[in-house]
Motif scaffolding. Structure first.
Motif, PDB file in Angstrom:
ATOM      1  N   GLY A   1       0.784  -1.225   0.000  1.00  0.00           N
ATOM      2  CA  GLY A   1       0.000   0.000   0.000  1.00  0.00           C
ATOM      3  C   GLY A   1       0.813   1.269   0.000  1.00  0.00           C
ATOM      4  O   GLY A   1       0.259   2.369   0.095  1.00  0.00           O
ATOM      5  N   LEU A   2       2.133   1.162  -0.133  1.00  0.00           N
ATOM      6  CA  LEU A   2       2.968   2.355  -0.155  1.00  0.00           C
ATOM      7  C   LEU A   2       2.854   3.067  -1.502  1.00  0.00           C
ATOM      8  O   LEU A   2       2.866   4.289  -1.566  1.00  0.00           O
ATOM      9  CB  LEU A   2       4.421   1.974   0.124  1.00  0.00           C
ATOM     10  CG  LEU A   2       5.404   3.102   0.456  1.00  0.00           C
ATOM     11  CD1 LEU A   2       6.555   2.561   1.284  1.00  0.00           C
ATOM     12  CD2 LEU A   2       5.944   3.754  -0.800  1.00  0.00           C
ATOM     13  N   ALA A   3       2.729   2.304  -2.577  1.00  0.00           N
ATOM     14  CA  ALA A   3       2.553   2.872  -3.911  1.00  0.00           C
ATOM     15  C   ALA A   3       1.104   2.703  -4.353  1.00  0.00           C
ATOM     16  O   ALA A   3       0.465   1.693  -4.058  1.00  0.00           O
ATOM     17  CB  ALA A   3       3.485   2.196  -4.906  1.00  0.00           C
ATOM     18  N   SER A   4       0.596   3.702  -5.061  1.00  0.00           N
ATOM     19  CA  SER A   4      -0.798   3.679  -5.517  1.00  0.00           C
ATOM     20  C   SER A   4      -0.965   2.919  -6.826  1.00  0.00           C
ATOM     21  O   SER A   4      -1.940   2.211  -7.027  1.00  0.00           O
ATOM     22  CB  SER A   4      -1.314   5.112  -5.709  1.00  0.00           C
ATOM     23  OG  SER A   4      -1.030   5.910  -4.594  1.00  0.00           O
ATOM     24  N   ARG A   5      -0.020   3.098  -7.736  1.00  0.00           N
ATOM     25  CA  ARG A   5      -0.064   2.440  -9.042  1.00  0.00           C
ATOM     26  C   ARG A   5       1.328   1.926  -9.375  1.00  0.00           C
ATOM     27  O   ARG A   5       2.322   2.567  -9.048  1.00  0.00           O
ATOM     28  CB  ARG A   5      -0.487   3.417 -10.148  1.00  0.00           C
ATOM     29  CG  ARG A   5      -1.675   4.325  -9.807  1.00  0.00           C
ATOM     30  CD  ARG A   5      -2.979   3.724 -10.198  1.00  0.00           C
ATOM     31  NE  ARG A   5      -4.105   4.561  -9.786  1.00  0.00           N
ATOM     32  CZ  ARG A   5      -4.768   5.381 -10.589  1.00  0.00           C
ATOM     33  NH1 ARG A   5      -4.389   5.498 -11.851  1.00  0.00           N
ATOM     34  NH2 ARG A   5      -5.809   6.058 -10.145  1.00  0.00           N
ATOM     35  N   ILE A   6       1.400   0.795 -10.056  1.00  0.00           N
ATOM     36  CA  ILE A   6       2.681   0.278 -10.537  1.00  0.00           C
ATOM     37  C   ILE A   6       2.619   0.276 -12.054  1.00  0.00           C
ATOM     38  O   ILE A   6       1.651  -0.210 -12.650  1.00  0.00           O
ATOM     39  CB  ILE A   6       2.982  -1.126  -9.962  1.00  0.00           C
ATOM     40  CG1 ILE A   6       4.382  -1.564 -10.373  1.00  0.00           C
ATOM     41  CG2 ILE A   6       1.934  -2.145 -10.345  1.00  0.00           C
ATOM     42  CD1 ILE A   6       4.882  -2.786  -9.604  1.00  0.00           C
ATOM     43  N   VAL A   7       3.652   0.854 -12.701  1.00  0.00           N
ATOM     44  CA  VAL A   7       3.628   1.049 -14.151  1.00  0.00           C
ATOM     45  C   VAL A   7       4.943   0.576 -14.757  1.00  0.00           C
ATOM     46  O   VAL A   7       5.903   0.259 -14.052  1.00  0.00           O
ATOM     47  CB  VAL A   7       3.397   2.542 -14.494  1.00  0.00           C
ATOM     48  CG1 VAL A   7       2.059   3.004 -13.953  1.00  0.00           C
ATOM     49  CG2 VAL A   7       4.525   3.418 -13.952  1.00  0.00           C
ATOM     50  N   GLY A   8       4.980   0.535 -16.069  1.00  0.00           N
ATOM     51  CA  GLY A   8       6.170   0.097 -16.774  1.00  0.00           C
ATOM     52  C   GLY A   8       7.312   1.094 -16.677  1.00  0.00           C
ATOM     53  O   GLY A   8       7.105   2.291 -16.440  1.00  0.00           O
ATOM     54  N   ASN A   9       8.525   0.597 -16.883  1.00  0.00           N
ATOM     55  CA  ASN A   9       9.698   1.468 -16.815  1.00  0.00           C
ATOM     56  C   ASN A   9       9.625   2.566 -17.877  1.00  0.00           C
ATOM     57  O   ASN A   9       9.232   2.323 -19.016  1.00  0.00           O
ATOM     58  CB  ASN A   9      10.978   0.655 -17.013  1.00  0.00           C
ATOM     59  CG  ASN A   9      11.231  -0.295 -15.861  1.00  0.00           C
ATOM     60  OD1 ASN A   9      10.789  -0.065 -14.748  1.00  0.00           O
ATOM     61  ND2 ASN A   9      11.955  -1.380 -16.130  1.00  0.00           N
ATOM     62  N   GLY A  10      10.016   3.757 -17.487  1.00  0.00           N
ATOM     63  CA  GLY A  10      10.029   4.889 -18.400  1.00  0.00           C
ATOM     64  C   GLY A  10       8.712   5.611 -18.534  1.00  0.00           C
ATOM     65  O   GLY A  10       8.605   6.560 -19.309  1.00  0.00           O
TER      66      GLY A  10
END
Length: 331
Positions: A206-215
């Motif tokens: 829960g520390l990050a809201s969204r996880i996305v691709g590099n760059g």
């Protein structure tokens, strides 16, 4: 179209700085013979996308490590966004493929620990901020990310309080914010061991809201900011304040619930009634979000749209009359 162009813009500019794990590890220090007498002071870069204000740390030669002076410049730009009524949401990011690897260890002094040097991080920001986390986000760089409302993190981002190795305490609100976000047990694990946290683990706790691709972190953070800025702001800011108070200041559930209703103002009620009427007219039905905020158009185009609607209504009325005659058989 706008979001896609933003993503392409930032992907293009971050391409040559793409983060590649442990192969590009650099110390959070300007202590190097090649850099002797040529210490990069860094700058803070700003830009704007309509109602979104972007603030970037630009000192990539040392993974965007902050000095006292650079931190003060950063805080001034954030305060400028807070005080600008035309900007609704801020985006905090780093230039060169990494967010911030903490404080420059070669620049530590007594002023670093002054109560006035980082007062911004010891309060709730006045407006929503989204942090784009990539590369290294460690030490007080991680504390800056925790200061934001939402955090968009890239797959290869490395987090942690690596300052534990050097006896550097947390002084930018990390011990106040982290337990409320991830729980006391996980907060203690991160702070006491100083271990690395992967992006996946940060997202799952829960520390990050969204996880996305590099760059893509900066472009995606802008997209998230746009999605926050398009909503009616009075009720949004009310709910944001109530959530922060419940998480940090409220002594009980009943106190939080009472604060929630006691802080409803006539302006919020007016906004809610207006929004309800717009929904009754067809806006946002079926769970749609894309058309919530009316896009600004010139006056001549508004007049043209109104004329077209009027013409269409007259045409429909005429067609309906002829259709009705055929059905009934009357002339």
């Amino acid at each position: 179209m706008f979001r896609a162009s933003v993503l392409r813009f930032f992907n293009k500019n971050n391409e040559k700085y793409s983060f590649s794990g442990s192969k590009r590890i650099r110390k959070c220090s300007s202590d190097s013979k090649s850099l002797e007498n040529k210490v990069d002071p860094g700058i803070i870069v700003t830009s704007r996308q309509r109602e979104i204000g972007l603030v970037g740390i630009n000192r990539p030669s040392v993974q965007n490590c902050l000095t006292d002076d650079l931190a003060l410049k950063l805080f001034k730009e954030i305060e400028r966004i807070e005080d600008d009524p035309s900007i609704l949401v801020g985006v905090l990011h780093g230039v060169g493929g990494t967010f911030c690897a903490g404080h420059d260890l070669n620049q530590i002094n007594e002023q670093t620990f002054s109560k006035t040097s980082s007062g911004l991080t010891r309060r709730i920001l006045k407006k929503p901020f989204v942090c784009a986390m990539n590369g290294y986000c460690v030490g007080n760089g991680l504390e800056l990310a925790l200061m934001c409302d939402l955090r968009v993190i890239e797959d290869s981002c490395i987090l942690g309080f690596l300052n534990r190795r050097f006896g550097m305490p947390l002084i930018d609100g990390g011990t106040a914010r982290l337990p409320a976000m991830v729980g006391l047990s996980r907060a203690l694990d991160m702070v006491l061991t100083g271990r690395h946290i992967t992006a996946r683990e940060a997202f799952e706790m829960g520390l990050a809201s969204r996880i996305v691709g590099n760059g893509t972190a900066v472009g995606q953070a802008v997209s998230v900011a746009i999605s926050v800025g398009k909503f009616p702001q009075k009720s949004l800011m009310h709910d944001r304040e109530a959530l922060y108070r419940s998480a940090y200041d409220s002594p009980s559930f009943s106190n939080s619930a009472n604060f929630e209703i006691d802080t409803i103002t006539p302006e919020i009620i007016e906004e809610a009634i207006s929004g309800s009427r717009r929904f009754a007219e067809g806006l946002g039905k079926g769970g749609k979000f894309h058309d919530i905020k009316k896009k600004p158009i010139p006056s001549w185009e508004e007049e043209e749209i109104a004329w077209e609607k009027k013409s269409r209504a007259n045409t429909d009325k005429s067609n309906y009359g002829g259709h009705n005659s055929i059905i009934t058989g009357y002339p």
